[in-house]
Scaffold this active site. Structure first.
Site, PDB file in Angstrom:
ATOM      1  N   HIS A   1       0.868  -1.172   0.000  1.00  0.00           N
ATOM      2  CA  HIS A   1       0.000   0.000   0.000  1.00  0.00           C
ATOM      3  C   HIS A   1       0.909   1.228   0.000  1.00  0.00           C
ATOM      4  O   HIS A   1       2.025   1.189   0.525  1.00  0.00           O
ATOM      5  CB  HIS A   1      -0.860   0.080   1.265  1.00  0.00           C
ATOM      6  CG  HIS A   1      -1.801  -1.059   1.472  1.00  0.00           C
ATOM      7  ND1 HIS A   1      -1.438  -2.217   2.104  1.00  0.00           N
ATOM      8  CD2 HIS A   1      -3.113  -1.189   1.152  1.00  0.00           C
ATOM      9  CE1 HIS A   1      -2.482  -3.029   2.172  1.00  0.00           C
ATOM     10  NE2 HIS A   1      -3.518  -2.428   1.601  1.00  0.00           N
TER      11      HIS A   1
ATOM     12  N   ASP B   1       2.273   2.103   3.334  1.00  0.00           N
ATOM     13  CA  ASP B   1       3.294   1.189   3.861  1.00  0.00           C
ATOM     14  C   ASP B   1       4.667   1.664   3.418  1.00  0.00           C
ATOM     15  O   ASP B   1       5.624   1.659   4.196  1.00  0.00           O
ATOM     16  CB  ASP B   1       3.119  -0.236   3.319  1.00  0.00           C
ATOM     17  CG  ASP B   1       1.739  -0.784   3.500  1.00  0.00           C
ATOM     18  OD1 ASP B   1       1.126  -0.495   4.536  1.00  0.00           O
ATOM     19  OD2 ASP B   1       1.273  -1.500   2.591  1.00  0.00           O
TER      20      ASP B   1
END
Length: 441
Positions: free
Chosen positions: A100, A103
């Site tokens: 993501h 992240d």
């Protein structure tokens, strides 16, 4: 450069009889199975979020893990996390990873700062990809964690939040393209409702349709050649989510005319939360030509939430891979380990034990499935079960040569009185077990 796993060498294939817990028993990436290597069949990816961001915290307790890359200022910590991640990918000897946007890069003080952080980390990641050869299976945007998304992103009552999510997805998709990602994923983490008392269902579904169209339009505008994926999940964090299961997603795509633009990323634990088997969701997607990729994990039958545990059942996964192999395997998708360590697993070695075990389950299951496919006993039985549909009556029914009246005439004039035929379920189950029990490596 600092090493984050200094006591770990590269994990290698050592055979089924090894006593080395830091070696593969069945995963030999270069082993040829049905004309392709294991690596080519399985297309294994490590997820960025559970593996390098999760700290063991849960709703009942604080963090239990304190990995060294989780310190420092947010951007410096992200740089260290990137170094740790690629060291792990190399030592685990896997070909892909997934992420993501949040992240990879931390949220900034404002949207522009968040974009700058992402661009900085994408530049560093691109260099890692070029020097290691490890590829991006898919990227996505985290449009569910921040409080702004507590009422959804695309389906939020506030159009400004819709616009914010759209801008976030734009940059995440462009980052995925820059990194030569093979897919881009949409997961509606909070696209649903807690109560219908405050929800305009028709309005929210119209917003979701427009959002997906915007994603498709931007994909073609920037020339992204990868596959767009949608990931079903029935509930959690919301009470009900609009992407409930594969059938629900497919129906929505058909209704909106987007069924040719998206494939489905199926997660094992999401399937079981929807009260389906994992195998059902795989077969449904394959049957309707929407199969894309897999998040490989499992739930716990005694717990009612998404526990994201590493897979451990060769019996279950063998049937999954058997179905995938029957339909020519993955194209742009793969098996992504969307799985996390248990709260009590606090050592660096646990990251390796977990992935080694899961990868070996996939590899052993591939061998079982390949054996089943090569000998074709199951498919021969299934073909025989439906063989009468190839005869005159079956052919005429399916090609539209009959009405209810003409079928009634057929029954009466031919004096047809069908007799029940056994489905032999127990035999099929026995055959699967016989392949599982074979002493083949």
């Amino acid at each position: 450069m600092k090493h984050y796993f200094p006591n770990m060498g590269q994990i290698k294939y050592a055979g089924p009889n090894t006593d080395n817990q830091l070696a593969y028993r069945f995963y030999d990436p270069d082993k040829i199975v049905l004309g392709k290597t294991m690596a080519e069949h399985l297309r294994i990816a490590v997820c960025y979020w559970h593996t390098f961001c999760a700290n063991g915290a849960d709703p009942f307790g604080a963090a239990t893990r304190n990995f060294s890359w989780q310190h420092d200022t947010p951007l410096k910590a992200a740089e260290q996390k990137l170094d740790a991640a690629f060291e792990f990918f190399i030592k685990l000897n896997v070909p892909f990873f997934t992420f993501h946007d949040r992240d990879l890069a931390p949220e900034g003080d404002n949207f522009a700062a968040s974009v700058d952080n992402l661009k900085h980390m994408v530049d560093l990641t691109q260099n890692k990809i070029e020097t290691t050869g490890i590829k991006l299976l898919w990227g996505t945007a985290n449009c569910f964690s921040h409080p702004r998304y507590m009422a959804g992103a695309a389906t939020n009552p506030d159009p400004e939040i819709f616009a914010y999510a759209a801008a976030q997805v734009k940059y995440a998709m462009e980052a995925t393209k820059t990194l030569s990602g093979e897919n881009y994923l949409i997961w509606g983490g909070r696209e649903g409702y807690e109560t219908l008392l405050n929800t305009n269902l028709k309005q929210e579904l119209a917003q979701l349709e427009r959002f997906l169209n915007l994603v498709v339009e931007h994909k073609h505008k920037i020339g992204f050649k990868g596959t767009l994926l949608l990931e079903p999940k029935p509930c959690e964090p919301t009470k009900h989510q609009y992407d409930f299961d594969c059938a629900n997603v497919y129906a929505f795509l058909q209704k909106t005319g987007l069924e040719k633009e998206f494939k489905i990323n199926i997660e094992a634990n999401h399937a079981t939360l929807a009260k389906h088997s994992f195998e059902h969701e795989i077969v449904y997607a394959i049957t309707n030509d929407i199969f894309g990729s897999v998040d490989i994990n499992r739930g716990d039958p005694q717990l009612g939430w998404d526990t994201d545990q590493f897979p451990n059942s060769v019996e279950e996964i063998s049937c999954i891979i058997y179905n995938i192999l029957q339909h020519d395997g993955f194209t742009t998708g793969g098996f992504n380990f969307d799985a996390k360590l248990r709260r009590q697993s606090v050592d660096l070695e646990d990251l390796f034990y977990a992935h080694i075990g899961g990868i070996d389950v996939l590899a052993k299951s591939l061998l079982v499935a390949a054996d089943m496919l090569a000998e074709n006993h199951l498919q021969d039985l299934v073909t025989n079960r439906y063989k009468n549909w190839q005869d005159k009556l079956g052919h005429e029914i399916l090609t539209g040569h009959h009405s209810l009246d003409s079928l009634t005439d057929e029954i009466v004039t031919q004096a047809i009185e069908p007799t029940p035929v056994s489905g032999h379920q127990e035999l099929y189950e026995n055959i699967v077990n016989q392949y599982l029990w074979k002493d083949k490596n």
